[in-house]
Write an enzyme that holds these catalytic residues in place. Structure first.
Site, PDB file in Angstrom:
ATOM      1  N   PRO A  26     -22.788  82.564  76.025  1.00 50.16           N
ATOM      2  CA  PRO A  26     -22.693  82.084  74.636  1.00 50.16           C
ATOM      3  C   PRO A  26     -23.306  80.693  74.522  1.00 50.16           C
ATOM      4  O   PRO A  26     -22.605  79.678  74.528  1.00 50.16           O
ATOM      5  CB  PRO A  26     -21.179  82.035  74.392  1.00 50.16           C
ATOM      6  CG  PRO A  26     -20.591  81.813  75.746  1.00 50.16           C
ATOM      7  CD  PRO A  26     -21.531  82.420  76.753  1.00 50.16           C
ATOM      8  N   HIS A 178     -24.894  73.253  81.101  1.00 51.75           N
ATOM      9  CA  HIS A 178     -23.777  72.493  81.677  1.00 51.75           C
ATOM     10  C   HIS A 178     -23.052  73.293  82.749  1.00 51.75           C
ATOM     11  O   HIS A 178     -22.989  74.516  82.689  1.00 51.75           O
ATOM     12  CB  HIS A 178     -22.831  72.052  80.554  1.00 51.75           C
ATOM     13  CG  HIS A 178     -23.471  71.019  79.690  1.00 51.75           C
ATOM     14  ND1 HIS A 178     -24.091  71.330  78.507  1.00 51.75           N
ATOM     15  CD2 HIS A 178     -23.663  69.693  79.895  1.00 51.75           C
ATOM     16  CE1 HIS A 178     -24.625  70.232  77.999  1.00 51.75           C
ATOM     17  NE2 HIS A 178     -24.378  69.222  78.822  1.00 51.75           N
ATOM     18  N   GLY A 212     -25.533  82.280  86.909  1.00 55.83           N
ATOM     19  CA  GLY A 212     -26.222  81.153  87.550  1.00 55.83           C
ATOM     20  C   GLY A 212     -27.407  81.626  88.346  1.00 55.83           C
ATOM     21  O   GLY A 212     -27.268  82.090  89.472  1.00 55.83           O
ATOM     22  N   THR A 235     -30.405  81.618  80.854  1.00 51.09           N
ATOM     23  CA  THR A 235     -31.822  81.255  80.741  1.00 51.09           C
ATOM     24  C   THR A 235     -32.703  82.471  80.427  1.00 51.09           C
ATOM     25  O   THR A 235     -33.608  82.393  79.597  1.00 51.09           O
ATOM     26  CB  THR A 235     -32.288  80.603  82.060  1.00 51.09           C
ATOM     27  OG1 THR A 235     -31.398  79.531  82.371  1.00 51.09           O
ATOM     28  CG2 THR A 235     -33.698  80.068  81.939  1.00 51.09           C
TER      29      THR A 235
HETATM   30  C1  LIG Z   1     -29.819  76.979  76.974  1.00 46.19           C
HETATM   31  C2  LIG Z   1     -28.447  77.090  77.556  1.00 46.19           C
HETATM   32  C3  LIG Z   1     -27.345  76.748  76.790  1.00 46.19           C
HETATM   33  C4  LIG Z   1     -26.059  76.908  77.307  1.00 46.19           C
HETATM   34  N1  LIG Z   1     -24.992  76.657  76.497  1.00 46.19           N
HETATM   35  C5  LIG Z   1     -23.746  76.949  76.931  1.00 46.19           C
HETATM   36  C6  LIG Z   1     -22.636  76.865  76.024  1.00 46.19           C
HETATM   37  O1  LIG Z   1     -22.780  76.521  74.856  1.00 46.19           O
HETATM   38  N2  LIG Z   1     -21.407  77.201  76.508  1.00 46.19           N
HETATM   39  C7  LIG Z   1     -21.233  77.635  77.793  1.00 46.19           C
HETATM   40  O2  LIG Z   1     -20.117  77.975  78.152  1.00 46.19           O
HETATM   41  N3  LIG Z   1     -22.259  77.693  78.665  1.00 46.19           N
HETATM   42  C8  LIG Z   1     -23.504  77.386  78.261  1.00 46.19           C
HETATM   43  N4  LIG Z   1     -24.560  77.512  79.132  1.00 46.19           N
HETATM   44  C9  LIG Z   1     -24.314  77.900  80.547  1.00 46.19           C
HETATM   45  C10 LIG Z   1     -24.103  79.415  80.631  1.00 46.19           C
HETATM   46  O3  LIG Z   1     -22.773  79.693  80.251  1.00 46.19           O
HETATM   47  C11 LIG Z   1     -24.306  80.033  82.029  1.00 46.19           C
HETATM   48  O4  LIG Z   1     -23.417  79.511  82.952  1.00 46.19           O
HETATM   49  C12 LIG Z   1     -25.715  79.858  82.556  1.00 46.19           C
HETATM   50  O5  LIG Z   1     -26.669  80.121  81.569  1.00 46.19           O
HETATM   51  C13 LIG Z   1     -25.956  80.796  83.738  1.00 46.19           C
HETATM   52  O6  LIG Z   1     -27.112  80.448  84.426  1.00 46.19           O
HETATM   53  P1  LIG Z   1     -28.594  80.978  84.050  1.00 46.19           P
HETATM   54  O7  LIG Z   1     -28.997  80.160  82.872  1.00 46.19           O
HETATM   55  O8  LIG Z   1     -29.387  80.676  85.251  1.00 46.19           O
HETATM   56  O9  LIG Z   1     -28.500  82.421  83.721  1.00 46.19           O
HETATM   57  C14 LIG Z   1     -25.858  77.348  78.640  1.00 46.19           C
HETATM   58  C15 LIG Z   1     -26.983  77.669  79.412  1.00 46.19           C
HETATM   59  C16 LIG Z   1     -28.264  77.547  78.889  1.00 46.19           C
HETATM   60  C17 LIG Z   1     -29.440  77.935  79.744  1.00 46.19           C
END
Ligand SMILES: Cc1cc2nc3c(=O)[nH]c(=O)nc-3n(C[C@H](O)[C@H](O)[C@H](O)COP(=O)(O)O)c2cc1C
Length: 359
Positions: A26, A178, A212, A235
């Protein structure tokens, strides 16, 4: 039990989903109803970002209310009126005051899942989870809300299970956005958290999903091998046609190579954008862009912020933080959500066949 017939709580709870369970993270500002609905329609679980402002006058909550109504009407073909709305809502829980206002909206729309992330302290989630459980029990209809809690350490996972989380989103440090400043990769976290859960019969009904650095079928398969029952991607979903991010941001992700050197975990990414509100147990992973390069070159934060604001005022995105995980180098194009999920499921099968040849 063979793995093919193994009881999978996630498919039981979200019957429209196929195995393995896939969800989009999300991502506040990077997910909307169009994207969440596309993920859900593709047999996965779509999440929208619900925000962090729970005051009665919160614009984020007003938008959420309107967007969930829209989601319900657009998902008619797979959403029966007497069933939960098959999408989830993620909240950032840094400032939980007024959380009951968010709960009322979740209850009104009977969303299937809620996702909690980034409390000031792990203990803060207890009252929020209690609040959600009470609303669920008091609901006049059968509301099967499931509570996802994102965790980046074994300790946080234990606390979340003790507090009554239904799903642990185990977030490794390859993640985009984050995350725990002091964390570990999925390679280390998933097996230990899985062992922790399996060794305590009280947690038998907790599901584990990995997040992740997962961007393709190989990553999904690896996460399942390490002990997850499903996966979350962030991502990878940013580089989809449905993601509401500006095209320049999607292209930064598509063109980035070697996430080990092109991305970095740092609190600086928030400093430039004046979004430095997270407590210091968290930092964030993003692509190394102009602002970070200025910082490496010794430019003072105030000047980097000034340059950032100047660009934003002109409507330019080139100084924006591009939150992205360490697997960016494996993302080569912007695709539709449907094609992405289909190809990931196919890749998993071929990766498994190759793997079997090596065992
Ligand atoms: C563009 C972006 C925005 C994100 N915003 C949130 C958020 O609003 N709330 C949250 O719980 N995690 C947020 N995350 C972290 C994700 O929950 C998740 O842990 C992460 O995307 C997983 O890794 P990956 O990007 O390599 O798939 C965000 C990640 C990205 C890339």
């Amino acid at each position: 039990m063979t793995s093919g017939t193994q009881k999978n709580l996630l498919q039981e709870w979200f019957p429209h989903t196929a195995k393995p369970f896939i969800a989009n993270a999300p991502m506040l500002g990077f997910t909307d109803v169009r994207m969440a609905n596309a993920v859900t329609r593709a047999g996965s679980l779509g999440f929208v970002g619900g925000g962090f402002d729970f005051r009665p006058e919160s614009i984020q909550l007003a938008d959420l209310d309107a967007n969930l109504a829209k989601a319900g009407s657009e998902l008619k073909e797979i959403h029966e009126d007497d069933k939960d709305l098959p999408i989830g809502v993620g909240f950032i829980t840094l400032t939980p005051k007024g959380f009951e206002n968010a709960v009322a909206i979740l209850q009104k729309h009977r969303v299937a899942a809620v996702w909690l992330s980034f409390p000031q302290s792990d203990s803060d989630h207890l009252s929020l989870i209690d609040n959600l459980r009470k609303a669920k029990e008091a609901s006049p209809c059968d509301w099967n809300l499931k509570i996802f809690v994102q965790v980046g350490t074994v300790e946080a996972a234990k606390v979340a299970m003790e507090q009554g989380a239904d799903v642990l989103v185990v977030q490794g440090t390859d993640a985009g956005g984050h995350q725990w400043a002091q964390g570990a990769s999925l390679m280390s976290l998933l097996p230990e958290i899985r062992d922790t859960r399996d060794s305590d019969s009280r947690f038998g009904n907790v599901a584990i999903v990995g997040a992740g650095g997962i961007v393709d079928g190989r990553g999904c398969l690896a996460a399942l091998g390490l002990g997850a029952e499903g996966v979350v991607m962030g991502t990878r979903f940013v580089a989809t046609a449905e993601c509401p991010a500006p095209e320049e941001i999607k292209q930064v992700i598509v063109h980035a190579k070697d996430g080990a050197t092109s991305t970095v975990k740092s609190v600086q990414h928030d400093v430039y954008q004046s979004t430095d509100v997270f407590p210091r147990q968290y930092d964030g992973r993003a692509v190394i862009g102009l602002s970070y390069t200025d910082f490496q070159g010794g430019i003072a934060d105030d000047e980097i912020i000034r340059r950032y604001n100047e660009a934003r005022q002109k409507g330019e995105n080139h100084r924006r933080t591009v939150w992205a995980g360490a697997s960016v180098g494996v993302i080569h194009s912007v695709v539709t959500v449907e094609d992405l999920i289909k190809s990931i499921r196919a890749e998993m099968k071929s990766a498994l066949t190759k793997l079997m040849g090596n065992i």
